[in-house]
Design a protein around this motif. Sequence first.
Motif, PDB file in Angstrom:
ATOM      1  N   GLY A   1      -8.664 -22.593  -0.339  1.00  0.00           N
ATOM      2  CA  GLY A   1      -8.174 -21.297  -0.363  1.00  0.00           C
ATOM      3  C   GLY A   1      -9.249 -20.325  -0.236  1.00  0.00           C
ATOM      4  N   VAL A   2      -9.316 -19.359   0.373  1.00  0.00           N
ATOM      5  CA  VAL A   2     -10.519 -18.505   0.540  1.00  0.00           C
ATOM      6  C   VAL A   2     -10.097 -16.930   0.264  1.00  0.00           C
ATOM      7  CG1 VAL A   2     -11.572 -19.799   2.198  1.00  0.00           C
ATOM      8  CG2 VAL A   2     -10.318 -17.980   2.954  1.00  0.00           C
ATOM      9  N   HIS A   3     -10.929 -15.973  -0.098  1.00  0.00           N
ATOM     10  CA  HIS A   3     -10.624 -14.517  -0.480  1.00  0.00           C
ATOM     11  C   HIS A   3     -10.423 -13.999   1.033  1.00  0.00           C
ATOM     12  CE1 HIS A   3     -10.994 -15.044  -4.532  1.00  0.00           C
ATOM     13  NE2 HIS A   3     -12.401 -15.356  -4.463  1.00  0.00           N
ATOM     14  N   CYS A   4      -9.898 -12.899   1.096  1.00  0.00           N
ATOM     15  CA  CYS A   4      -9.492 -11.955   2.431  1.00  0.00           C
ATOM     16  C   CYS A   4     -10.607 -12.353   3.249  1.00  0.00           C
ATOM     17  CB  CYS A   4      -9.383 -10.704   2.065  1.00  0.00           C
ATOM     18  SG  CYS A   4      -9.234  -9.621   3.264  1.00  0.00           S
ATOM     19  N   LEU A   5     -10.194 -12.818   4.611  1.00  0.00           N
ATOM     20  CA  LEU A   5     -10.995 -12.821   5.658  1.00  0.00           C
ATOM     21  C   LEU A   5     -11.342 -11.672   6.372  1.00  0.00           C
ATOM     22  CD1 LEU A   5      -8.994 -16.342   6.883  1.00  0.00           C
ATOM     23  CD2 LEU A   5     -11.297 -16.245   6.033  1.00  0.00           C
ATOM     24  N   GLY A   6     -10.861 -10.753   5.998  1.00  0.00           N
ATOM     25  CA  GLY A   6     -11.142  -9.468   6.656  1.00  0.00           C
ATOM     26  C   GLY A   6     -10.253  -8.908   7.728  1.00  0.00           C
ATOM     27  N   PHE A   7      -9.548  -9.799   8.244  1.00  0.00           N
ATOM     28  CA  PHE A   7      -8.575  -9.743   9.520  1.00  0.00           C
ATOM     29  C   PHE A   7      -7.466  -8.881   9.363  1.00  0.00           C
ATOM     30  CE2 PHE A   7     -10.050 -14.205  10.251  1.00  0.00           C
ATOM     31  CZ  PHE A   7     -11.196 -13.704  10.977  1.00  0.00           C
ATOM     32  N   CYS A   8      -7.040  -8.643   7.883  1.00  0.00           N
ATOM     33  CA  CYS A   8      -5.766  -7.946   7.610  1.00  0.00           C
ATOM     34  C   CYS A   8      -5.944  -6.328   7.800  1.00  0.00           C
ATOM     35  CB  CYS A   8      -5.286  -8.247   6.256  1.00  0.00           C
ATOM     36  SG  CYS A   8      -6.494  -8.000   4.860  1.00  0.00           S
ATOM     37  N   ASN A   9      -7.186  -5.859   7.856  1.00  0.00           N
ATOM     38  CA  ASN A   9      -7.518  -4.304   7.782  1.00  0.00           C
ATOM     39  C   ASN A   9      -7.643  -4.156   9.512  1.00  0.00           C
ATOM     40  OD1 ASN A   9      -7.859  -4.113   5.126  1.00  0.00           O
ATOM     41  ND2 ASN A   9      -9.751  -4.922   5.251  1.00  0.00           N
ATOM     42  N   ASP A  10      -7.377  -4.808  10.400  1.00  0.00           N
ATOM     43  CA  ASP A  10      -7.483  -4.800  11.800  1.00  0.00           C
ATOM     44  C   ASP A  10      -6.442  -5.194  12.497  1.00  0.00           C
ATOM     45  OD1 ASP A  10      -8.268  -4.477  14.491  1.00  0.00           O
ATOM     46  OD2 ASP A  10     -10.318  -5.574  14.272  1.00  0.00           O
ATOM     47  N   GLU A  11      -5.428  -4.152  12.806  1.00  0.00           N
ATOM     48  CA  GLU A  11      -4.360  -4.446  13.416  1.00  0.00           C
ATOM     49  C   GLU A  11      -4.669  -5.352  15.064  1.00  0.00           C
ATOM     50  OE1 GLU A  11      -2.004  -0.914  14.082  1.00  0.00           O
ATOM     51  OE2 GLU A  11      -1.708  -0.422  11.961  1.00  0.00           O
ATOM     52  N   THR A  12      -5.519  -5.160  15.395  1.00  0.00           N
ATOM     53  CA  THR A  12      -5.966  -5.885  16.680  1.00  0.00           C
ATOM     54  C   THR A  12      -6.147  -7.260  16.521  1.00  0.00           C
ATOM     55  OG1 THR A  12      -8.248  -5.706  16.601  1.00  0.00           O
ATOM     56  CG2 THR A  12      -7.178  -3.898  17.772  1.00  0.00           C
TER      57      THR A  12
END
Length: 86
Positions: free
Chosen positions: A41-52
Amino acid sequence: MKKVNVSICTGTTCYLMGAAHLLLLDEMLDPYLRDHVEIRGVHCLGFCNDETKGKAPFVQVDDQVITNANITKVLDTVREILETES
Ligand code: FES
């Protein structure tokens, strides 16, 4: 032995969108896959902030990002990687 790395995002967005269910993946692996897969399990991968980037939950399998991930998609990707490497 080469292992496929599966990183399941457990950040808030992914968790709410189904990542909790994905954490059961470990229990669903057959013995062969269990030897060839490293799940964490990892912390936020950073993709959820980018709709693309697509829809949560996100799972990273080696260098491939799976969007709207479910256990079937993750297992299919793991098998594809193992097949192309064997
Ligand atoms: S919470 Fe999963 S990518 Fe941000």
